[in-house]
Design a protein around this motif. Structure first.
Motif, PDB file in Angstrom:
ATOM      1  N   SER A  59     -12.678 110.086  44.728  1.00 44.25           N
ATOM      2  CA  SER A  59     -11.779 111.104  45.260  1.00 44.25           C
ATOM      3  C   SER A  59     -11.035 110.534  46.462  1.00 44.25           C
ATOM      4  O   SER A  59     -11.619 109.803  47.258  1.00 44.25           O
ATOM      5  N   THR A  70      -4.948 120.575  46.437  1.00 37.80           N
ATOM      6  CA  THR A  70      -4.963 120.191  45.029  1.00 37.80           C
ATOM      7  C   THR A  70      -4.925 121.478  44.209  1.00 37.80           C
ATOM      8  O   THR A  70      -5.856 122.288  44.295  1.00 37.80           O
ATOM      9  N   ARG A  79      -5.456 116.209  38.262  1.00 33.78           N
ATOM     10  CA  ARG A  79      -5.790 116.343  39.677  1.00 33.78           C
ATOM     11  C   ARG A  79      -4.631 115.767  40.476  1.00 33.78           C
ATOM     12  O   ARG A  79      -4.305 114.599  40.347  1.00 33.78           O
ATOM     13  N   TRP A 119      -5.858 110.352  39.681  1.00 30.14           N
ATOM     14  CA  TRP A 119      -5.212 111.405  40.458  1.00 30.14           C
ATOM     15  C   TRP A 119      -3.703 111.190  40.490  1.00 30.14           C
ATOM     16  O   TRP A 119      -3.225 110.071  40.394  1.00 30.14           O
TER      17      TRP A 119
END
Length: 184
Positions: free
Chosen positions: A85, A119, A126, A173
């Motif tokens: 992440s 987000t 994402r 992402w």
């Protein structure tokens, strides 16, 4: 410093507080880290629940990083540095807290770019959409003396300059450019 932002039809703000730490034990640090900076940034936003879910993406450029201070790198929270992440912190109006230090005191420059982002939960991909950003840091001289760099607001160009690195570091992402209409 107070930075306003707009999200989902509401206006909020982040409050950035920088201090030079006199008593490291009060923030969970070793006594030898006295004099290093501490950054605490809080989010005020009237939305509730999922509408107030935000995250902090932080980059650091330091003369002791892999590039010798030429490039910014991700600055994940140490407990989750292997998590896939881009966020260092994430949650309901999350507080950004950072207290960088070094075991060895030698000449160095340390600069962070910190961005509040959200987000969307309604998409299949994402995505990270920036809302506000600021820089902060410190310089250490050869004798170990520390000067805290004041917080300054970042611009859309600062975020956009990090997007290629973010995309390479987190290919699962998507990273949107900072849209001018997202700012109040």
């Amino acid at each position: 410093m107070i930075l306003p932002f707009a999200h989902d039809g509401e206006t909020g703000h982040v409050t950035v507080e920088l201090e030079q730490v006199d008593d490291p034990l009060t923030i969970g640090k070793h006594p030898a880290t006295r004099g290093f900076p501490c950054c605490t940034t809080t989010v005020e936003y009237p939305g509730r629940g999922y509408r107030a879910m935000f995250g902090w993406v932080q980059f650091v450029r330091s003369t002791d990083n892999a590039s010798g201070g030429a490039d910014f790198e991700m600055d994940p929270f140490v407990l989750f540095e292997d998590a896939p992440s881009p966020y260092a912190f994430f949650g309901l109006a999350p507080t950004l807290f950072d207290a960088p230090s070094r075991a060895e005191r030698r000449s160095m420059a340390w600069l962070a770019h910190s961005f509040l982002a959200h987000t969307p939960l309604d998409g299949a991909e994402r995505r990270v959409l920036p809302l506000a950003g600021f820089s902060w840091g410190f310089d250490m001289d050869a004798a170990g003396g520390i000067t805290v760099r004041p917080a300054t607001a970042l611009t859309t160009a600062d975020w956009d300059g990090h997007v290629p690195y973010l995309s390479a570091a987190h290919p699962a992402w998507g990273f949107d450019k900072w849209q001018a209409d997202e700012r109040p």
